[in-house]
Design an enzyme around this catalytic site. Sequence first.
Site, mmCIF file in Angstrom:
data_model
loop_
_atom_site.group_PDB
_atom_site.id
_atom_site.type_symbol
_atom_site.label_atom_id
_atom_site.label_comp_id
_atom_site.label_asym_id
_atom_site.label_seq_id
_atom_site.Cartn_x
_atom_site.Cartn_y
_atom_site.Cartn_z
ATOM 1 N N ARG A 179 2.856 25.976 -10.698
ATOM 2 C CA ARG A 179 1.726 24.893 -10.365
ATOM 3 C C ARG A 179 0.513 25.937 -9.944
ATOM 4 O O ARG A 179 -0.361 25.874 -10.403
ATOM 5 C CB ARG A 179 2.079 23.886 -9.224
ATOM 6 C CG ARG A 179 0.700 22.871 -9.142
ATOM 7 C CD ARG A 179 1.363 21.723 -8.169
ATOM 8 N NE ARG A 179 1.593 22.432 -6.739
ATOM 9 C CZ ARG A 179 1.610 21.815 -5.719
ATOM 10 N NH1 ARG A 179 1.620 20.406 -5.835
ATOM 11 N NH2 ARG A 179 1.705 22.185 -4.659
ATOM 12 N N TYR A 222 -4.688 -14.754 -8.311
ATOM 13 C CA TYR A 222 -4.995 -14.366 -9.498
ATOM 14 C C TYR A 222 -3.364 -14.603 -10.090
ATOM 15 O O TYR A 222 -2.475 -14.187 -9.832
ATOM 16 C CB TYR A 222 -5.151 -12.994 -9.686
ATOM 17 C CG TYR A 222 -6.605 -12.730 -9.514
ATOM 18 C CD1 TYR A 222 -7.713 -13.513 -10.251
ATOM 19 C CD2 TYR A 222 -7.449 -11.719 -8.514
ATOM 20 C CE1 TYR A 222 -9.076 -13.172 -10.038
ATOM 21 C CE2 TYR A 222 -8.534 -11.582 -8.247
ATOM 22 C CZ TYR A 222 -9.330 -12.345 -9.086
ATOM 23 O OH TYR A 222 -10.785 -11.960 -8.829
ATOM 24 N N MET A 281 -8.803 -7.192 -5.183
ATOM 25 C CA MET A 281 -9.606 -5.942 -4.802
ATOM 26 C C MET A 281 -9.935 -5.944 -3.122
ATOM 27 O O MET A 281 -9.971 -5.118 -2.510
ATOM 28 C CB MET A 281 -11.174 -5.903 -5.573
ATOM 29 C CG MET A 281 -11.675 -4.717 -5.183
ATOM 30 S SD MET A 281 -13.302 -4.663 -6.481
ATOM 31 C CE MET A 281 -12.804 -4.418 -7.891
ATOM 32 N N LYS A 334 -5.221 19.045 5.037
ATOM 33 C CA LYS A 334 -6.004 18.874 3.804
ATOM 34 C C LYS A 334 -5.984 17.265 3.517
ATOM 35 O O LYS A 334 -5.511 16.647 4.409
ATOM 36 C CB LYS A 334 -5.245 19.389 2.665
ATOM 37 C CG LYS A 334 -3.913 18.722 2.331
ATOM 38 C CD LYS A 334 -3.262 19.580 1.221
ATOM 39 C CE LYS A 334 -1.664 19.062 0.940
ATOM 40 N NZ LYS A 334 -1.227 19.734 -0.355
#
EC number: 5.1.1.1
Length: 346
Positions: free
Chosen positions: A128, A242, A290, A33
């Site tokens: 679940r 940053y 990013m 998956k």
Amino acid sequence: MSTGHLTIDLSALAENWRALDAMTDVETAAVVKANGYGMGSGVVARTLARAGARRFFVAVAEEGAAVREALGPGPMIAVLSGHMDGDADLIRDHDLTPMLNSVDQVLRHVESLPRRSFGIQLDTGMNRLGLEPDEWAALRDVALKQMPVLIMSHLACADEPDHFMNQRQLTAFLEMTAGIDVPRSLAATGGLLLGKDYHFDVTRPGIGLYGGRPYENAKPVVTLDLPVAQIREVAAGESVGYGNTWTAQRPSRIATLAAGYADGLFRALSPGIKLYDGETPYPIAGRISMDLITVDVTEMDPERKPEVLTLMNDIQGVDALADVAGTIGYELLTQLSQRYKRSYIE
């Protein structure tokens, strides 16, 4: 190279499957998956089929259709989410086997696709997916007359061998399937490693195939190389990135790499991980942004100008990175960006 390069070792993938298969006396399936845990479900499924897998598990019908196109007819492709509304055409046209999770799904499948292959998923305590014990008790005789090909459940705490929940779910599964002459499956990777009591007729490893815990002996499958966009000189006292979180304590050299959290490299990885030039590690300097990562390569030979540095390798694998980010290897692998060029080695 302007984007990262993800190299996937298919021989290691196949060897991991064979090693897990050798730990049991039952059939070993494969979970492919999430696009084969980020590695390409078609290539992964074909590799595992050549290794010997004849049952494959996906999350949703659309994934199953892609795997069927890669494998062709023959192997069973089970859909863990079951028969969702609108899935009938995909299930029929691609010969998928939904693991039915509710009374509604059982009715939907039997009414829309009578005599088509299906399995049953039972809820043994994870809360679940799956039929709960009272639902199963009411539906069991009717469902069994429709001839399911597999009855399964899923362990919530299999990566913690001593957790009380493992024995509780095993007991519930035995009680719910007592007297049933249908193949049963309870164990994914963690359950397989718990031992024979959890193996039943089919095991279905996932993360262990791809090099992740809890299969500690797994061979690494993924190498991730990131391109160096620039190397610059930084004076003592200057900051990088940053938030001014990293300040040079000496004249330094900073390599800027073309990758970042848009590529699945979580910002939380910023402190503590290394980038490798061969076997030599260099620390991140400042925050992952990013699209860029800055690395302190001051100790590197100034004459050396590498085209790439390596983030994921045999030394720093997926679980080491996940530990730094406070997550699990599953999440890191499945977030690997489609921007990466992918190549496969046998």
